[in-house]
Design an enzyme around this catalytic site. Structure first.
Site, short mmCIF file in Angstrom:
data_model
loop_
_atom_site.label_atom_id
_atom_site.label_comp_id
_atom_site.label_asym_id
_atom_site.label_seq_id
_atom_site.Cartn_x
_atom_site.Cartn_y
_atom_site.Cartn_z
N LYS A 195 58.77 17.26 43.31
CA LYS A 195 59.88 18.21 43.45
C LYS A 195 60.63 18.48 42.13
O LYS A 195 61.83 18.75 42.13
CB LYS A 195 60.88 17.80 44.54
CG LYS A 195 60.30 17.36 45.85
CD LYS A 195 59.11 18.15 46.32
CE LYS A 195 59.41 19.57 46.73
NZ LYS A 195 58.12 20.29 47.02
N SER A 196 59.88 18.41 41.04
CA SER A 196 60.48 18.67 39.72
C SER A 196 60.02 19.98 39.11
O SER A 196 60.33 20.26 37.95
CB SER A 196 60.10 17.54 38.75
OG SER A 196 60.61 16.33 39.18
N HIS A 227 51.31 12.59 40.39
CA HIS A 227 52.66 12.03 40.40
C HIS A 227 52.60 10.54 40.02
O HIS A 227 53.61 9.85 40.07
CB HIS A 227 53.29 12.14 41.79
CG HIS A 227 53.55 13.55 42.24
ND1 HIS A 227 54.12 14.50 41.43
CD2 HIS A 227 53.34 14.16 43.43
CE1 HIS A 227 54.23 15.64 42.10
NE2 HIS A 227 53.76 15.45 43.32
N SER A 234 65.92 18.63 46.64
CA SER A 234 64.65 19.33 46.89
C SER A 234 63.71 18.43 47.70
O SER A 234 63.05 18.90 48.64
CB SER A 234 64.03 19.71 45.54
OG SER A 234 62.85 20.44 45.73
P1 A3P Z 1 63.94 23.75 45.20
O1 A3P Z 1 63.60 22.88 46.38
O2 A3P Z 1 65.16 23.30 44.49
O3 A3P Z 1 63.98 25.19 45.54
P2 A3P Z 1 57.41 20.80 43.09
O4 A3P Z 1 56.59 22.00 42.70
O5 A3P Z 1 57.37 19.70 42.08
O6 A3P Z 1 57.12 20.38 44.46
O7 A3P Z 1 58.93 21.29 43.03
C1 A3P Z 1 59.40 22.18 43.99
C2 A3P Z 1 60.63 22.88 43.43
O8 A3P Z 1 60.21 23.85 42.46
C3 A3P Z 1 61.36 23.63 44.51
O9 A3P Z 1 62.73 23.60 44.14
C4 A3P Z 1 60.74 25.02 44.39
O10 A3P Z 1 61.54 26.04 44.96
C5 A3P Z 1 60.62 25.16 42.88
N1 A3P Z 1 59.57 26.11 42.48
C6 A3P Z 1 58.39 26.35 43.10
N2 A3P Z 1 57.71 27.29 42.45
C7 A3P Z 1 58.46 27.68 41.40
C8 A3P Z 1 58.29 28.66 40.36
N3 A3P Z 1 57.19 29.42 40.30
N4 A3P Z 1 59.27 28.76 39.44
C9 A3P Z 1 60.38 28.00 39.50
N5 A3P Z 1 60.61 27.08 40.46
C10 A3P Z 1 59.65 26.91 41.40
#
Ligand code: A3P
Length: 336
Positions: free
Chosen positions: A71-72, A137, A167
């Site tokens: 979730k980063s 991860h 997130s």
């Molecule tokens: P939020 O839950 O704060 O909206 P991961 O990809 O590591 O699972 O992280 C998910 C987070 O990245 C989520 O944040 C998601 O909305 C955001 N995210 C997904 N795709 C993205 C993109 N193309 N650009 C920017 N942020 C994105």
């Protein structure tokens, strides 16, 4: 042993069942338990996959590993990396693989796909075209030795831990099996503050890759979600150069960088059919749409109480002290 725990345990081979029983355990977020393995918390099936990965993966010098705390911004970085590195094969954005595949399919993770025997998605490593792109991860210390020893490259993304926590909590509650009770925010927060979260403690995960990026800058590129958001053009160029696929002046002037940024943008990706309706995984099926939520910096202000903010701030300050690492926790553009 409840029904879900029994079904998780049954997926493991006998050797791993014995290992798992010997490890310290705590209540999990989405699995009944998390176990402390090589200094980090993992589910039992992840531990089996990580061990198989450690014992079998042979890195090639051309390999690229996209690593992160969950979730980063992993999905975003995987999309950018794929689009940058494979652009010679897919110059047209009209029939680009990212329009029909989720980034996690194009950059498969070691622990959930490639070495997850329980998920029955065994990937055919020999058939992967070079450069091979992988996601993970897995903490730096637990990576397969051949990754550390080869000339393969690692790009790591992390994000301020307030947003990462929210997130994760939101994601977990979306993908939770129906028979599993919802995880209250307060309970998740307490576990998070103790470092008990999949692939956590998150601060140790970040510090592992941070230190390696300082010791071996040619090996590990350390990126922050907030920095990429602030200047995506600069960071796309930086990633391309680090990975050995720099943009030429002609490419830049013909709009290649802008096109990649647009293709991988949150706004574009979340509206694609594959990301609205598609799913991934066969054991635990996850809807792709849950990887696209708000993509904001500072959304945590809508969830955390002042005392939670104080508590987590203190923990982060203490854990990161002396590391020279800090995070922006608000989107400065939206700050009044
Ligand atoms: P939020 O839950 O704060 O909206 P991961 O990809 O590591 O699972 O992280 C998910 C987070 O990245 C989520 O944040 C998601 O909305 C955001 N995210 C997904 N795709 C993205 C993109 N193309 N650009 C920017 N942020 C994105």
């Amino acid at each position: 042993m409840d029904e879900q725990e029994a079904s998780e345990e049954n997926k493991l081979s006998q050797d791993y069942k014995e290992l798992i029983i010997s490890l310290p355990r705590e209540k999990g977020w989405i699995t009944p338990y998390l176990y402390l393995f090589q200094g980090f918390w993992h589910s039992s099936t992840e531990i089996q996959a990580i061990s198989t990965f450690q014992n079998h993966f042979q890195a090639k010098d051309s390999d690229i590993v996209v690593a992160s705390v969950p979730k980063s911004g992993t999905t975003w970085l995987k999309a950018l990396t794929f689009a940058i590195v494979k652009r010679q094969y897919f110059p047209s954005l009209e029939n680009h693989p990212l329009l029909v595949f989720n980034p996690h399919e194009l950059v498969p993770p070691f622990e959930f796909v490639i070495y997850d025997e329980t998920n029955w998605q065994v990937h055919e490593l020999p058939k992967m075209p070079e450069p091979r792109l992988f996601g993970t991860h897995v903490p730096f210390t637990s990576l397969a030795k051949s990754i550390k020893e080869s000339n393969s490259k690692i790009i790591y993304i992390c994000r301020n831990l307030f947003d990462t926590f929210i997130s994760t909590w939101a994601f977990v509650n979306k993908i939770m099996p129906e028979f599993f009770p919802a995880l209250p925010l307060e309970e998740a927060f307490e576990r998070y503050c103790k470092g008990i979260i999949g692939f956590g403690p998150s601060w140790n995960h970040i510090l592992g890759y941070w230190r390696e990026s300082i010791a071996r800058p040619e090996k590990v590129l350390f990126l922050k979600y907030e920095d990429i958001k602030e200047d995506v053009v600069f960071n796309v160029k930086k990633i391309a150069e680090f990975l050995g696929y720099p943009f030429t002046e002609e490419e830049e002037s013909s709009g290649a960088i802008k096109n990649i940024i647009k293709l991988c943008s949150f706004e574009n990706m979340k509206e694609l059919k594959v990301n609205k309706c598609g799913t991934m995984g066969k054991g635990r099926v996850v809807e792709n749409k849950h990887f696209f939520r708000k993509a904001e910096i500072g959304d945590w202000v809508n969830y955390l109480s002042p005392s939670m903010v104080e508590k987590l701030s203190k923990i982060i300050e203490e854990k990161l002290s002396g590391s020279d690492l800090s995070f922006r926790v608000y989107d400065l553009n939206n700050c009044t």
